[in-house]
Design a protein around this motif. Structure first.
Motif, PDB file in Angstrom:
ATOM      1  N   GLN A  27       0.776  -1.230  -0.065  1.00  0.00           N
ATOM      2  CA  GLN A  27       0.380   0.000   0.362  1.00  0.00           C
ATOM      3  C   GLN A  27       0.737   1.234   0.154  1.00  0.00           C
ATOM      4  O   GLN A  27       1.437   1.184   0.496  1.00  0.00           O
ATOM      5  N   ILE A  28       0.857   2.510  -0.480  1.00  0.00           N
ATOM      6  CA  ILE A  28       1.040   3.861  -0.725  1.00  0.00           C
ATOM      7  C   ILE A  28      -0.045   4.908  -0.030  1.00  0.00           C
ATOM      8  O   ILE A  28      -1.456   4.366  -1.075  1.00  0.00           O
ATOM      9  N   TYR A  29      -0.011   5.472   0.783  1.00  0.00           N
ATOM     10  CA  TYR A  29      -1.054   5.893   0.629  1.00  0.00           C
ATOM     11  C   TYR A  29      -0.102   7.899   0.676  1.00  0.00           C
ATOM     12  O   TYR A  29       1.103   8.034   0.571  1.00  0.00           O
ATOM     13  N   ALA A  30      -0.908   8.867   0.183  1.00  0.00           N
ATOM     14  CA  ALA A  30      -0.384  10.010  -0.605  1.00  0.00           C
ATOM     15  C   ALA A  30      -1.367  11.110  -0.110  1.00  0.00           C
ATOM     16  O   ALA A  30      -2.910  10.550  -0.530  1.00  0.00           O
ATOM     17  N   ALA A  31      -1.359  12.181  -0.629  1.00  0.00           N
ATOM     18  CA  ALA A  31      -1.969  13.229   0.218  1.00  0.00           C
ATOM     19  C   ALA A  31      -2.992  13.048  -1.399  1.00  0.00           C
ATOM     20  O   ALA A  31      -2.349  14.235  -2.794  1.00  0.00           O
ATOM     21  N   TYR A  60       5.412  -6.858  -8.266  1.00  0.00           N
ATOM     22  CA  TYR A  60       5.099  -6.877  -6.296  1.00  0.00           C
ATOM     23  C   TYR A  60       3.863  -6.163  -6.798  1.00  0.00           C
ATOM     24  O   TYR A  60       3.037  -5.902  -5.991  1.00  0.00           O
ATOM     25  N   MET A  61       3.793  -4.580  -8.077  1.00  0.00           N
ATOM     26  CA  MET A  61       3.004  -4.076  -8.250  1.00  0.00           C
ATOM     27  C   MET A  61       1.788  -4.650  -8.412  1.00  0.00           C
ATOM     28  O   MET A  61       0.547  -4.204  -8.292  1.00  0.00           O
ATOM     29  N   ASN A  62       1.131  -5.874  -8.536  1.00  0.00           N
ATOM     30  CA  ASN A  62       0.297  -6.018  -8.963  1.00  0.00           C
ATOM     31  C   ASN A  62      -0.393  -6.596  -7.867  1.00  0.00           C
ATOM     32  O   ASN A  62      -2.179  -6.196  -7.093  1.00  0.00           O
ATOM     33  N   ASP A  63      -0.030  -5.962  -6.687  1.00  0.00           N
ATOM     34  CA  ASP A  63      -0.321  -6.696  -4.906  1.00  0.00           C
ATOM     35  C   ASP A  63      -0.267  -5.100  -4.764  1.00  0.00           C
ATOM     36  O   ASP A  63      -0.561  -5.046  -2.867  1.00  0.00           O
ATOM     37  N   CYS A  64       0.103  -4.239  -5.167  1.00  0.00           N
ATOM     38  CA  CYS A  64       0.187  -2.668  -4.386  1.00  0.00           C
ATOM     39  C   CYS A  64      -1.449  -2.000  -5.161  1.00  0.00           C
ATOM     40  O   CYS A  64      -1.553  -1.699  -5.992  1.00  0.00           O
ATOM     41  N   TRP A  65      -1.465  -0.757  -3.575  1.00  0.00           N
ATOM     42  CA  TRP A  65      -3.126  -0.086  -4.083  1.00  0.00           C
ATOM     43  C   TRP A  65      -2.065   0.836  -3.951  1.00  0.00           C
ATOM     44  O   TRP A  65      -1.691   1.530  -2.503  1.00  0.00           O
ATOM     45  N   LEU A  66      -2.618   2.204  -3.805  1.00  0.00           N
ATOM     46  CA  LEU A  66      -1.958   3.734  -4.095  1.00  0.00           C
ATOM     47  C   LEU A  66      -3.192   4.684  -2.992  1.00  0.00           C
ATOM     48  O   LEU A  66      -4.678   3.903  -4.144  1.00  0.00           O
ATOM     49  N   ARG A 150      -9.014   5.043  -3.694  1.00  0.00           N
ATOM     50  CA  ARG A 150      -8.141   4.777  -4.197  1.00  0.00           C
ATOM     51  C   ARG A 150      -7.562   4.625  -5.729  1.00  0.00           C
ATOM     52  O   ARG A 150      -8.550   4.974  -6.915  1.00  0.00           O
ATOM     53  N   TRP A 151      -6.821   4.729  -5.640  1.00  0.00           N
ATOM     54  CA  TRP A 151      -6.106   5.157  -7.267  1.00  0.00           C
ATOM     55  C   TRP A 151      -5.311   3.873  -8.399  1.00  0.00           C
ATOM     56  O   TRP A 151      -4.577   3.300  -7.922  1.00  0.00           O
ATOM     57  N   HIS A 152      -6.441   4.140  -9.190  1.00  0.00           N
ATOM     58  CA  HIS A 152      -6.172   2.511  -9.937  1.00  0.00           C
ATOM     59  C   HIS A 152      -4.930   3.021 -11.043  1.00  0.00           C
ATOM     60  O   HIS A 152      -5.572   4.179 -11.815  1.00  0.00           O
ATOM     61  N   PHE A 153      -3.734   2.283 -11.302  1.00  0.00           N
ATOM     62  CA  PHE A 153      -2.766   2.629 -12.847  1.00  0.00           C
ATOM     63  C   PHE A 153      -2.658   1.233 -13.248  1.00  0.00           C
ATOM     64  O   PHE A 153      -3.322   0.887 -12.841  1.00  0.00           O
TER      65      PHE A 153
END
Length: 153
Positions: A27-31, A60-66, A150-153
């Motif tokens: 997980q990545i958290y951003a303002a 690894y980005m397949n399991d990463c949510w922003l 969630r921001w989908h990339f």
């Protein structure tokens, strides 16, 4: 620290990519608070967006949510919120202390606008109001809630 921001450069994106690639976060958290009158959130968010776009082919980005959160100026509309994290009174206080550690938020907000409350007061009020909206919708009552989209990339 200047009002006029330096343009986002390739080096900024590479630094962000290197950090993400090293950590391989889930997980990545951003303002995601683009109402920030100083513009810092936008510059940082653009760097994260570009870094994530360039890294998205990595396994690894397949399991990463922003996840995007908002600051003190506005909250997500309730129909936009995809994750709401309840907070206890102790967690609200812990968040306040975290805000105090942010150098630019000490002793008043640099770009105050028409709202005379300090940043931590705005943030606490926003989180309390979000919890109240969820309570009015029939969910449990909490001291506060932090909301994310969630921001989908």
């Amino acid at each position: 620290g200047a009002i006029e921001k330096k343009p986002l450069g390739k080096e900024d994106i590479e630094i962000t990519m290197t950090l993400i690639d090293k950590i391989k976060p889930h997980q990545i958290y951003a303002a995601g608070d683009l109402a920030d009158p100083h513009g810092t959130h936008k510059v940082c968010l653009d760097a994260v967006f570009e870094a994530v776009k360039q890294l998205k082919s990595k396994k690894y980005m397949n399991d990463c949510w922003l996840w995007l959160y908002r600051g003190a100026w506005q909250e997500w509309n309730v129909d936009e919120i995809e994750m709401a994290v309840p907070m206890s009174p102790d967690q609200v206080l812990e968040k306040r202390h975290g805000i105090f550690k942010h150098q630019s938020q000490k002793d008043g907000v640099v770009f105050q606008g028409s709202d005379s409350r300090e940043f931590w007061q705005r943030a606490e009020d926003r989180n309390r109001e979000t919890a109240e909206v969820y309570h009015l919708l029939g969910l449990a009552h909490y001291a506060a809630m932090e909301a994310f989209v969630r921001w989908h990339f």
